[in-house]
Design an enzyme around this catalytic site. Structure first.
Site, PDB file in Angstrom:
ATOM      1  N   HIS A  35     -11.830  -5.630   8.303  1.00 54.12           N
ATOM      2  CA  HIS A  35     -12.543  -5.383   7.057  1.00 54.12           C
ATOM      3  C   HIS A  35     -13.724  -4.483   7.306  1.00 54.12           C
ATOM      4  O   HIS A  35     -14.682  -4.484   6.561  1.00 54.12           O
ATOM      5  CB  HIS A  35     -13.012  -6.718   6.438  1.00 54.12           C
ATOM      6  N   GLU A  84       0.814  -1.211   0.000  1.00 54.30           N
ATOM      7  CA  GLU A  84       0.000   0.000   0.000  1.00 54.30           C
ATOM      8  C   GLU A  84       0.847   1.261   0.000  1.00 54.30           C
ATOM      9  O   GLU A  84       0.537   2.246  -0.667  1.00 54.30           O
ATOM     10  CB  GLU A  84      -0.908   0.036   1.240  1.00 54.30           C
TER      11      GLU A  84
END
Lengths: 330, 430
Positions: free
Chosen positions: B197, B127
Site C-alpha cells: 500500500h 484491474e
C-alpha cells in the site's frame, strides 16, 4: 441452522453422529458427499477450543492494531474460524496451504503461537516471518504454509504450481489454495484452474465466500454468483462454511478425490466476517449492525459446536464451560 | 518449541504448546511498554512546523473569479475536478473498485448520486479488466476516468498500459487513439502501508513511450492537473500521493481551471543548488531547503509535476544557473526518475555541473513493512546530500581547462612549470 444431534443417535461418550447441512453441487453427484460426520467429545472440545482461541487472538490483534503497536494492514477473520479449523482438521501437516491476506487462523493451525503471531504483526524478530511480512504475510516453512499474500488472486497460480510440484514428486499430498469472493473475478484464477484441470493437479480451490469483497457484495460484483460453478470443467460444491463438520468432511472428500487422480476440486465455503474488510473499514457502510448481529446469533461457527454440545451429557458441558472461561480471560 | 521438534501430521492449533494465557497477556504488555520506548527513537524528531498551503500561480492560470475560494484537501479537490469533468464532458465516466459509495479515500463522494450509475459505477475486482475496458471506451471516443485503488495494484493492468494504451495511436497511424483515458491511482508511502500500500511505480511507466504520468503536490495543483489530464489529448496516469489526501489543504478556486501538462514549476528561486522532486517529496525538499538556508545555501526547488515527458528545459535552465542538481523521489534509486533526469542533464549541462548529480531516493529493496522512516528519503538525507554537493566545490581542484588554454601561449619554461603544478594538484587527495 442449529444442528441438533438426532434423538435416536447413540448417546455414548465415545461417538456422536452429526448430520451435515445440505450442499449444492456442480459436476458432482450429490450422493458422493457424506451426509453425516462421526465425531466424539474430545474432538468437539478440541475444535471448540481451537475456534475460541482463534476468536480471542483476532480480538487481541484488533486491540494491538488500535493501540498502533501493529502497523501495516490487518485483515481479521473472526466469524470465519470454522473455515480455518475445519480445513486443518480435514488434512494433515504434510499438505500445503496457501491463502490470501486473511491468514491468522491458518497460521495458528500451522504452528503459529500467539507470541509469534502478535510479534509478526508488530514487526518483531520472533514473529513467524521474522517481522518482515506483518499481518498479511505470515508463513511457516516447516509446516508448509505459504502465507499470507497481499495481492488479490496472486496466490492462486502459486498454489497451482505447488500442486504441480507435488504431482511431479508423486507424493500423496494436496495443495489447498484459498481465495475470496473478490478474487473469484480475477483472470489469474481462471488461468490457473485451466492448467490444473489440464494436467490433473492435486489442488483444492477453496473460495471463502464471506459475502463481501471489501465493500462490494457478491451479487454486485459477479455475474454468476455460484462461485463453485465458475471453473468450468472443475467439479465444485457449495458448503456451509460456518459448520465445522461440513467443512471437515468436504475437505476430506476433496482430498480423496484429488489423490485418486481425478483432478482438482472447487469448494465454495459460505462464511461471514464480523469485522470489516480490514481495520480501516468499519464494515457498516455496506451492511447493517442488525445483519451482523443476526449472523452472530444464528450462524456463528463456535455456536455450532456448542449447540451440539448442549445435548451432550452434563459432564461434557461442564468441561467445555471450564475450558471457555480461562480462554475468555486472556 | 515443542512443535518445532515434533514431526506430527495433525495440527494442534498452536495453543497447547504455547505458554499460559496469563503469561501471554503479561508478555504483550511488556512488548507494549518496550515499543513505546523504542518508538521514541525510531520515530525521529517532530516535523518542522511549516505552512505548505499555496496560492494559485497567476503566471500559469488566469482565474475568472479569483476571490471565490474554498478550503479543500486533495480528496475534495479531486472530487471537485471530477464533478466539473462529468458536468462539462458528456461522454465521461468514473469507475473503479468501490467508487460508487465514495471510494476508500472518499474521492468520489456524491458523484454517483449526482450523475447516476450509468456514469459513475463500480467494477469487479479486476484491474486488467478495468484498463482494458477503459481502452475500449476511449477508442470509441469517450472519456473514461478509471481508478486503480492503490498504485501497487496497477501491475495486473500494466500489460494493457504498456501494450495497448501506449501504442494505440502509434500503431494505427493516428486513426484511433485512447487519449481520453485518465487513470487515477493512489501513490506513495503513507506511514503504515507496508509492502502493498506504499509503492511508487512511476518509473515502470517512464520506460514506456506513449504514456504520460502526472503527480500533483497540493490541492490546487491536483484539481488543475486532473482537469488538464482529463482534457488532454493523451492518455494520462494520475498518481495522487495518499499521505497528502487529508494532510494537504489549500484555498482552492471553485471554478473550472486547468494547469498545463508537461511543464515543471519553479517553486523557489535559488543560486546554489537545484532540487527536483514531486508529490509528497516537495514538502521534504522545502523543509530541507529551510535547514540549508540557515547555512547560507540558497536552494532552487522545482516540482516536476509531469514525470514523463518531463520538462527538461526548465531543469536545464536551472542547472546552468546553479551548477548542482539533487533529485529526490520515494521509489527505489536504480532506474528511477532520478536516474533518467541525471543522465539527460549530464548530456546537456556537463560543463555547467560543479558537482556530481545527487539522487536521494528509496533503497533498492521492496518497500519495507517496518522502519519506514529509515527507508524514505526525508529532509535529513536531502540536507546531508546538499551539504556534500556544496562541499564538493571546496575540495575540487582547480579546473585544468582554464589553465591549459592560457599556458599554450606562454614560453616553454612556464609551460613546464604549470604542468608540474597541475600534475601535483591532480594527485592531491580529495
Amino acid at each position: 441452522l442449529k444442528q441438533v444431534v438426532a434423538k435416536h443417535a447413540v448417546r455414548s461418550l465415545s461417538s456422536i453422529t452429526v448430520p451435515l447441512p445440505d450442499i449444492s453441487v456442480y459436476r458432482f453427484e450429490k450422493n458422493l458427499f457424506p451426509q453425516k460426520a462421526e465425531t466424539n467429545r474430545e474432538e468437539m472440545l478440541k475444535y471448540f477450543k481451537a475456534m475460541t482461541f482463534q476468536r480471542r487472538i483476532e480480538i487481541a490483534c484488533d486491540e494491538i492494531y488500535k493501540m498502533k503497536q501493529a502497523r501495516g494492514f490487518c485483515h481479521l477473520m473472526d466469524g470465519q474460524e470454522a473455515v480455518a479449523v475445519g480445513i486443518e482438521a480435514g488434512i494433515t501437516l504434510q499438505d500445503y496451504i496457501i491463502t490470501a491476506y486473511r491468514c491468522h487462523g491458518f497460521m495458528l493451525g500451522r504452528g503459529g503461537t500467539p507470541e509469534k503471531i502478535l510479534g509478526e504483526m508488530m514487526g518483531k524478530l520472533n514473529g513467524v516471518s521474522k517481522g518482515k511480512g506483518g499481518s498479511m504475510h505470515m508463513t511457516s516453512q516447516k509446516n508448509r504454509f505459504f502465507g499470507g499474500n497481499g495481492i488479490v488472486g496472486a496466490q492462486i497460480p502459486i498454489g497451482t504450481g505447488l500442486a504441480y510440484g507435488i504431482k511431479y514428486e508423486e507424493k500423496k499430498e494436496v495443495c489447498v489454495t484459498l481465495y475470496g469472493d473478490g478474487a473469484a473475478n480475477q483472470g489469474q484464477l481462471f488461468e490457473a484452474a485451466n492448467m490444473a484441470m489440464l494436467w490433473k493437479l492435486p489442488v483444492i480451490y477453496v473460495c471463502e465466500n464471506n459475502g463481501f469483497a471489501m465493500g462490494t457484495s457478491v451479487a454486485r460484483a459477479s455475474a454468476n454468483t455460484n462461485l463453485y460453478a465458475r471453473l468450468d470443467l472443475i467439479p465444485g460444491a457449495r458448503i456451509n462454511g460456518q459448520h465445522i463438520y461440513a467443512v471437515r468432511e468436504a475437505i476430506k472428500f476433496a482430498k480423496e478425490w484429488c489423490l485418486s487422480g481425478k483432478g482438482p476440486v472447487c469448494l465454495e465455503l459460505l462464511t461471514y466476517r464480523y469485522h470489516g474488510h480490514s481495520m480501516s473499514d468499519s464494515g457498516l457502510t455496506y451492511r447493517t449492525r442488525e445483519d451482523i448481529q443476526k449472523v452472530r446469533k444464528e450462524r456463528d461457527p463456535i455456536m455450532t459446536v456448542s449447540y451440539t454440545h448442549l445435548t451432550l451429557p452434563t459432564k461434557a458441558q461442564v468441561q467445555i464451560s471450564v475450558v471457555a472461561e480461562p480462554l475468555k480471560k486472556k | 518449541m515443542c512443535i518445532r521438534d515434533r514431526v506430527s501430521t495433525q495440527s494442534t492449533w498452536g495453543f497447547q504448546e504455547s505458554k499460559d494465557m496469563m503469561k501471554v497477556f503479561q508478555l504483550s504488555t511488556r512488548i507494549t511498554r518496550f515499543t513505546l520506548l523504542a518508538r521514541v527513537f525510531s520515530a525521529g524528531p517532530p516535523p518542522l512546523k511549516m505552512d505548505f498551503s499555496e496560492k494559485v500561480n497567476t503566471k500559469e492560470v488566469t482565474l475568472k473569479n479569483p476571490d471565490k475560494l474554498k478550503k479543500m484537501n486533495i480528496c475534495q479537490a479531486v472530487n471537485n475536478a471530477m464533478d466539473i469533468a462529468l458536468a462539462t464532458i458528456p461522454k465521461s465516466y468514473v469507475f473503479g473498485e468501490d467508487v460508487k459509495f465514495g471510494g476508500v479515500f472518499r474521492c468520489t463522494v456524491g458523484l454517483n448520486e449526482k450523475y447516476g450509475t450509468d456514469r459513475v459505477f463500480n467494477t469487479p475486482l479486476s484491474e486488467q479488466g478495468i484498463l482494458g475496458f477503459s481502452v475500449g471506451l476511449a477508442a470509441a471516443g469517450c472519456t473514461p476516468i478509471c481508478e486503480i485503488q492503490f498504485g501497487d495494484y496497477i501491475f495486473p493492468a500494466f500489460d494493457q498500459f504498456h501494450n495497448e494504451v501506449a501504442k494505440y495511436r502509434y500503431r494505427s497511424a493516428g486513426l484511433y487513439n485512447v487519449g481520453g483515458i485518465t487513470c487515477r491511482c493512489s501513490y506513495g508511502a503513507v506511514g503504515h502501508g507496508g509492502h502493498y500500500h506504499s509503492q511508487a511505480p512511476e518509473a515502470h511507466f517512464m520506460h514506456t513511450a506513449g504514456l504520460t504520468v502526472v503527480i500533483p503536490r497540493s490541492p490546487i495543483q491536483a484539481k488543475g492537473l486532473l482537469l488538464g489530464s482529463i482534457r488532454s489529448p493523451d492518455p494520462i496516469i494520475f498518481f495522487e500521493p495518499k499521505i497528502l489526501y487529508r494532510m494537504a489543504e489549500d484555498m482552492v478556486p471553485e471554478e473550472d481551471y486547468t494547469l498545463p501538462i508537461g511543464k515543471a514549476e519553479v517553486l523557489q528561486e535559488g543560486k546554489d543548488i537545484t532540487m527536483i522532486g514531486y508529490g509528497a517529496s516537495i514538502r521534504q525538499l522545502m523543509m530541507a531547503s529551510k535547514m540549508a538556508e540557515e547555512k547560507g545555501i540558497k536552494c532552487e526547488i522545482i516540482d516536476l509535476r509531469t514525470i514523463i515527458p518531463y520538462d527538461i528545459e526548465t531543469i536545464e535552465k536551472s542547472v546552468k544557473k546553479t551548477g548542482r542538481l539533487l533529485i529526490t523521489h520515494e521509489g527505489p534509486v536504480t532506474s528511477g526518475a532520478g536516474a533518467e533526469i541525471a543522465a539527460k542533464i549530464q548530456e546537456r549541462c556537463f560543463l555547467s555541473l560543479k558537482a556530481p548529480i545527487a539522487r536521494v531516493c528509496g533503497f533498492d529493496t521492496p518497500f519495507p513493512f517496518v522502519y519506514e522512516p529509515f527507508y524514505l528519503p526525508n529532509r535529513f538525507k536531502i540536507f546531508e546530500s546538499t551539504l556534500k554537493l556544496m562541499e564538493f566545490q571546496l575540495k575540487q581542484y582547480i579546473s585544468i581547462q582554464s589553465v591549459s588554454y592560457t599556458h599554450l601561449t606562454l614560453p616553454t619554461k612556464a609551460q613546464v612549470q604549470i604542468s608540474v603544478v597541475a600534475v601535483s594538484l591532480k594527485k592531491k587527495p580529495t
